[in-house]
Design an enzyme around this catalytic site. Structure first.
Site, mmCIF file in Angstrom:
data_model
loop_
_atom_site.group_PDB
_atom_site.id
_atom_site.type_symbol
_atom_site.label_atom_id
_atom_site.label_comp_id
_atom_site.label_asym_id
_atom_site.label_seq_id
_atom_site.Cartn_x
_atom_site.Cartn_y
_atom_site.Cartn_z
ATOM 1 N N HIS A 82 -0.732 10.399 -2.949
ATOM 2 C CA HIS A 82 -2.285 9.839 -2.389
ATOM 3 C C HIS A 82 -2.928 11.157 -2.192
ATOM 4 O O HIS A 82 -4.345 11.204 -2.910
ATOM 5 C CB HIS A 82 -2.177 9.375 -0.909
ATOM 6 C CG HIS A 82 -3.341 9.124 -0.425
ATOM 7 N ND1 HIS A 82 -4.151 10.139 0.451
ATOM 8 C CD2 HIS A 82 -4.293 8.064 -0.299
ATOM 9 C CE1 HIS A 82 -5.133 9.639 1.049
ATOM 10 N NE2 HIS A 82 -5.267 8.385 0.255
ATOM 11 N N HIS B 128 0.982 -1.031 -0.004
ATOM 12 C CA HIS B 128 0.035 -0.144 -0.111
ATOM 13 C C HIS B 128 0.786 1.229 0.100
ATOM 14 O O HIS B 128 1.578 1.444 0.967
ATOM 15 C CB HIS B 128 -0.940 0.067 1.185
ATOM 16 C CG HIS B 128 -1.789 1.110 1.464
ATOM 17 N ND1 HIS B 128 -1.759 2.037 2.536
ATOM 18 C CD2 HIS B 128 -2.719 1.516 0.677
ATOM 19 C CE1 HIS B 128 -2.783 2.913 2.323
ATOM 20 N NE2 HIS B 128 -3.340 2.547 1.172
HETATM 21 O O1 G3P Z 1 -6.771 1.689 -2.526
HETATM 22 C C1 G3P Z 1 -6.921 1.179 -1.285
HETATM 23 C C2 G3P Z 1 -6.799 2.000 -0.302
HETATM 24 O O2 G3P Z 1 -5.407 2.532 -0.521
HETATM 25 C C3 G3P Z 1 -7.637 3.173 -0.234
HETATM 26 O O3 G3P Z 1 -7.258 4.056 0.668
HETATM 27 O O4 G3P Z 1 -6.959 6.592 1.045
HETATM 28 O O5 G3P Z 1 -4.857 4.940 1.098
HETATM 29 O O6 G3P Z 1 -6.217 5.282 -1.023
HETATM 30 P P1 G3P Z 1 -6.370 5.191 0.239
HETATM 31 CA CA CA Z 2 -4.946 3.778 -2.823
#
Ligand code: G3P
Ligand code: CA
Length: 319
Positions: free
Chosen positions: A85, A43
């Site tokens: 992000h 992530h």
């Molecule tokens: O894409 C899955 C997760 O990353 C969604 O949350 O806000 O970290 O993009 P975010």
């Molecule tokens: Ca994401």
């Protein structure tokens, strides 16, 4: 009907097997939708250790053994896709000390790629500017990368490690223009319809739009609809979602996330990937991964891919 020659069958089987996570190759008893081991999706890269969305964080995740890396994407003022992000630059970079605000802030969309390339990263949370025992190999490992630079890194690491690495981009703000750029970059990079690419968005219209566009372009990337709430996805009707997406990405702490939700999604033909596994302490993290993996979750978005891989190895031994 064309019957592949034995040698071609062998090549095809090897190609398919090489994408499977290591633990999946000799087992078929995972409760995931396809019976294979759950994917470990880094992530924002290995963002618990290095600044999120940098080539360094993506490379560290790959070196740790992650199956996929996850870039969130925005468009710059001059139409380039960069990994970030937030819609703004000031949380994760030094933009606010380098440039005056534009239109009341430091929006990615108000800055050129040339300007964004000059920014230095500000590590967040448990991330640091370096990780013990790891030396990034990219030329500018701690800058905001473009999608093309990420693809080049993956291609090089794939060749070095002789294994495919999944790319799991998220279309953030940018609407149809971003979707169009994304498909163009992926297809120009040689990705066609392989299991290696997943495209995700929180926006239903964006996912539908991606489906229409890639159908028209002869592409077949897996599309994933994100939602913070399993209950909201149920209210949308999972069978309907399966008409334009191959899976859903769901907040693991959101309402309605349960074993039965995962089973209902599987029954509707959807995979379930959970976000965000952000627990840094192994003693707390491992049981959390193992709970969701035991429920049949098909993939985990993790800030600490090494911990996710440890949990998967433990679960694998119990099959
Ligand atoms: O894409 C899955 C997760 O990353 C969604 O949350 O806000 O970290 O993009 P975010
Ligand atoms: Ca994401």
């Amino acid at each position: 009907m064309h019957t592949p020659s034995p040698s071609r069958r062998t090549v095809m089987a090897l190609a398919a097997a090489s994408w499977l996570p290591v633990q999946a190759r000799s087992r078929a008893a995972w409760p995931t939708r396809d019976g294979q081991a759950p994917l470990v999706i880094a992530h924002r890269g290995a963002s618990g250790y290095l600044p999120e969305h940098t080539l360094a964080a993506y490379e560290l995740a790959v070196r740790m053994g992650a199956d996929c890396i996850e870039p969130d994407l925005h468009l710059t003022r001059d139409g380039q896709l960069v990994a970030m992000h937030d819609a703004t630059l000031d949380r994760t970079t030094d933009a606010a000390t380098r440039f005056p605000a534009r239109n009341g802030g430091w929006h990615v969309a108000d800055f050129s790629l040339e300007e964004i390339r000059t920014l230095a990263m500000r590590p967040q949370g448990t991330a640091r500017l370096a990780h013990a025992g790891f030396k990034p190999s990219a030329a500018q490992p701690l800058r905001v990368p473009t999608l093309e630079e990420i693809v080049l890194l993956l291609r090089r690491l794939e060749a070095e490690g002789a294994r495919p690495i999944g790319l799991y981009p998220e279309a953030k703000q940018g609407g149809p223009r971003l979707a169009s750029h994304l498909l163009n970059v992926l297809s120009a990079a040689g990705y066609v319809g392989s299991d290696k690419v997943f495209i995700q968005s929180f926006d239903v219209d964006t996912v539908r739009n991606l489906k229409r566009r890639q159908d028209a372009m002869g592409l077949a990337y897996r599309l994933v609809l994100l939602n913070g709430s399993a209950n909201r996805l149920l209210a949308m009707d999972l069978a309907r979602v399966a008409g334009f997406a191959s899976g859903v990405g769901v907040n693991i702490r959101g309402d309605g996330m349960s074993r039965s939700f995962i089973e209902m999604a599987h029954a509707a033909g959807l995979t379930v990937h959970g976000y965000t596994f952000n627990e840094a302490r192994p003693a707390a993290a491992l049981p959390e991964y193992r709970k969701f993996m035991g429920w049949g979750m098909d993939g985990v978005f993790s800030n600490y891919p090494d911990l996710a891989l440890q949990a998967r190895a433990v679960e694998s031994r119990l099959l």
